[in-house]
Scaffold this active site. Structure first.
Site, PDB file in Angstrom:
ATOM      1  CB  CYS A  86      -0.972  -0.046   1.177  1.00  0.00           C
ATOM      2  SG  CYS A  86      -2.401   1.057   1.006  1.00  0.00           S
ATOM      3  CG  HIS A 203      -3.297  -3.852   3.354  1.00  0.00           C
ATOM      4  ND1 HIS A 203      -2.318  -3.215   4.094  1.00  0.00           N
ATOM      5  CD2 HIS A 203      -3.971  -2.878   2.699  1.00  0.00           C
ATOM      6  CE1 HIS A 203      -2.411  -1.895   3.894  1.00  0.00           C
ATOM      7  NE2 HIS A 203      -3.399  -1.672   3.053  1.00  0.00           N
ATOM      8  CD  GLU A 205      -0.598  -5.816   5.792  1.00  0.00           C
ATOM      9  OE1 GLU A 205      -0.964  -4.636   5.904  1.00  0.00           O
ATOM     10  OE2 GLU A 205      -0.363  -6.351   4.690  1.00  0.00           O
TER      11      GLU A 205
END
Length: 232
Positions: A86, A203, A205
């Protein structure tokens, strides 16, 4: 394997990444303040999402001048792994480690959603735990995530297989209906020509823990970890 996560004033996904690398995968992980410069012992450096330096001027424009980022450039040039997620992707384009730019979303508003995306190739550590053509789902959260580049750059990316992730429909169709932000060629993530630097807007994660009901992103980190286990 050792992981370092760059922390800027305004970063907000640094702990999310550490939760995956250190918490879920038990990988030695160090938080690196933006003024630190010693990355010599690290194998993977992650530039996380958030709003580095408040995203003043434009996303990543100030972060590019930080001492830590100068060391990240050297780390990448030495052939070591760099992952920008990002805001991290935006920074990687600002410093020239990846081509193109991330600009305002097509509809000029912030998008926070879970979206499907296609894995374009699986012969790299980043995607070795996926299969080519596999459709995965990852969260996105950005206002300036629309990938843009000139036609020559886009051709080079396509010719060299540098597009690693592409927005698609749930069944794998790549078209404008499955493009959440207007990114050219539905690009969600790209690598440099050497393949050691990855920038992506989604994302991984935030999609790595079974407790939240989505784990497609964990495979990215597991693939990198596995590549070090076999000495790739």
């Amino acid at each position: 394997m050792k992981v370092g996560i760059i922390v800027f004033p305004g970063s907000n996904c640094d702990r999310d990444v550490a939760t995956v690398t250190e918490g879920l995968l038990n990988v030695a992980t160090r938080m690196i303040w933006h003024q630190d410069t010693d990355l010599s012992a690290l194998d993977l450096v992650v530039i996380p999402g958030g709003f580095s330096y408040g995203d003043y001027l434009r996303c990543g424009a100030i972060a590019r001048f930080s001492p830590a980022i100068k060391s990240v450039i050297e780390h990448a040039q030495a052939g070591k792994l760099v992952l920008g997620i990002c805001n991290g992707f935006q920074i990687l384009t600002e410093v020239g480690l990846l081509p193109g730019a991330l600009i305002r979303n097509r509809d000029l508003h912030f998008i926070c959603d879970r979206v499907p995306m296609k894995v374009e190739r699986s012969d790299l550590p980043w995607t070795s735990n996926y299969t080519s053509g596999q459709v995965i789902t990852l969260p996105i959260a950005h206002g300036e995530g629309r990938y843009f580049a000139d036609s020559d750059t886009l051709k080079t990316l396509e010719d060299n297989g540098q597009v690693l992730f592409r927005y698609c429909s749930a069944t794998g169709e790549v078209n404008q209906d499955s493009n959440p932000n207007g990114s050219l060629d539905n690009i969600a993530g790209i690598i440099n020509q050497q393949g050691n630097v990855l920038g992506m807007m989604p994302h991984p994660e935030r999609a790595a823990d079974a407790a939240i009901g989505i784990t497609d992103g964990k495979a990215l980190f597991e693939g990198v970890l596995a590549s070090f286990a076999v000495g790739v």
